[in-house]
Scaffold this motif. Structure first.
Motif, PDB file in Angstrom:
ATOM      1  N   THR A  89       0.859  -1.170   0.000  1.00  0.00           N
ATOM      2  CA  THR A  89       0.000   0.000   0.000  1.00  0.00           C
ATOM      3  C   THR A  89       0.902   1.229   0.000  1.00  0.00           C
ATOM      4  O   THR A  89       2.108   1.123   0.263  1.00  0.00           O
ATOM      5  CB  THR A  89      -0.911   0.040   1.242  1.00  0.00           C
ATOM      6  N   THR A  97      -7.204 -12.999  10.529  1.00  0.00           N
ATOM      7  CA  THR A  97      -8.246 -11.983  10.619  1.00  0.00           C
ATOM      8  C   THR A  97      -9.276 -12.342  11.674  1.00  0.00           C
ATOM      9  O   THR A  97      -9.713 -11.487  12.450  1.00  0.00           O
ATOM     10  CB  THR A  97      -8.919 -11.795   9.247  1.00  0.00           C
ATOM     11  N   GLN A 131      -7.197  -2.302   6.894  1.00  0.00           N
ATOM     12  CA  GLN A 131      -7.696  -2.721   5.587  1.00  0.00           C
ATOM     13  C   GLN A 131      -8.018  -4.208   5.580  1.00  0.00           C
ATOM     14  O   GLN A 131      -9.055  -4.632   5.083  1.00  0.00           O
ATOM     15  CB  GLN A 131      -6.663  -2.408   4.508  1.00  0.00           C
ATOM     16  N   ARG A 132      -7.168  -4.999   6.185  1.00  0.00           N
ATOM     17  CA  ARG A 132      -7.407  -6.443   6.237  1.00  0.00           C
ATOM     18  C   ARG A 132      -8.685  -6.745   7.044  1.00  0.00           C
ATOM     19  O   ARG A 132      -9.476  -7.593   6.650  1.00  0.00           O
ATOM     20  CB  ARG A 132      -6.208  -7.146   6.868  1.00  0.00           C
ATOM     21  N   ARG A 187     -11.234  -4.738   7.436  1.00  0.00           N
ATOM     22  CA  ARG A 187     -12.397  -4.282   6.660  1.00  0.00           C
ATOM     23  C   ARG A 187     -12.746  -5.257   5.552  1.00  0.00           C
ATOM     24  O   ARG A 187     -13.918  -5.522   5.280  1.00  0.00           O
ATOM     25  CB  ARG A 187     -12.118  -2.914   6.028  1.00  0.00           C
ATOM     26  N   ARG A 188     -11.744  -5.771   4.891  1.00  0.00           N
ATOM     27  CA  ARG A 188     -11.991  -6.670   3.749  1.00  0.00           C
ATOM     28  C   ARG A 188     -12.510  -8.036   4.196  1.00  0.00           C
ATOM     29  O   ARG A 188     -13.159  -8.727   3.422  1.00  0.00           O
ATOM     30  CB  ARG A 188     -10.718  -6.856   2.944  1.00  0.00           C
ATOM     31  N   HIS A 189     -12.205  -8.412   5.416  1.00  0.00           N
ATOM     32  CA  HIS A 189     -12.630  -9.711   5.926  1.00  0.00           C
ATOM     33  C   HIS A 189     -13.348  -9.494   7.255  1.00  0.00           C
ATOM     34  O   HIS A 189     -12.783  -9.726   8.329  1.00  0.00           O
ATOM     35  CB  HIS A 189     -11.429 -10.650   6.097  1.00  0.00           C
TER      36      HIS A 189
END
Length: 171
Positions: free
Chosen positions: A41, A134, A163-164, A166-168
């Motif tokens: 990122t 996660t 971010q991890r 949020r994505r999972h």
């Protein structure tokens, strides 16, 4: 002619392009390249190479072009039509300044200063096991620890951990 060697802590531009610290090639949009080619990122790239968090990762020619396009009269006129200062003031209202609202915000901020115990971090699955890590991280967050504290304990950037998560989302 080859590109010069990039310097740690500096973002060098050569021939109108920013030099990537990872591969040494020049790019107009370094953040896009870092994500696609190096799986980093923008925040991770800046952190890894000692750049300031406000350092722009686009070439100066691209930044100048974006500034010029954003300041065109038609763009400013469109912005003026959608900007409503009265609606913003009404939305803010007095609610956000009530003492109990401020106290809750201060308490939330204090929670970021509580470090995650080493025992919890050692019990987590490896970072590479995405779903298991996660799930474990969501459990730690549910115990009242902040994402920032978890990121610090795991040696990752707060942006990457957030971010991890949020994505999972927790299931």
């Amino acid at each position: 002619m080859t590109t010069p060697e990039p310097r740690h802590g500096y973002l060098d531009e050569w021939d109108g392009r920013l030099i990537c610290h990872e591969c040494g090639r020049g790019y107009l949009h370094l953040a896009t390249h870092a994500r696609a080619a190096h799986d980093l990122t923008a925040a991770e790239y800046r952190e890894r190479h000692g750049l300031g968090m406000s350092t722009s990762l686009v070439a100066s020619s691209v930044a100048a072009d974006m500034r010029e396009r954003a300041s065109r009269p038609e763009v400013l006129a469109r912005l003026a039509t959608v900007r409503d200062p009265d609606a913003l003031a009404a939305h803010r209202g007095r609610q956000s300044w009530r003492p109990e609202v401020v106290r809750k915000a201060v308490d939330r901020g204090a929670s970021t200063r509580v470090p995650v115990p080493d025992a919890l971090v050692r019990g987590m699955p490896p970072w590479e096991d995405l779903l298991a890590w996660t799930s474990s991280a969501h459990g730690i967050i549910a115990q009242g620890y902040a994402v920032r504290a978890l990121a610090d304990a795991c040696g990752r950037s707060q942006a990457t951990v957030a971010q991890r998560l949020r994505r999972h989302p927790r299931t």
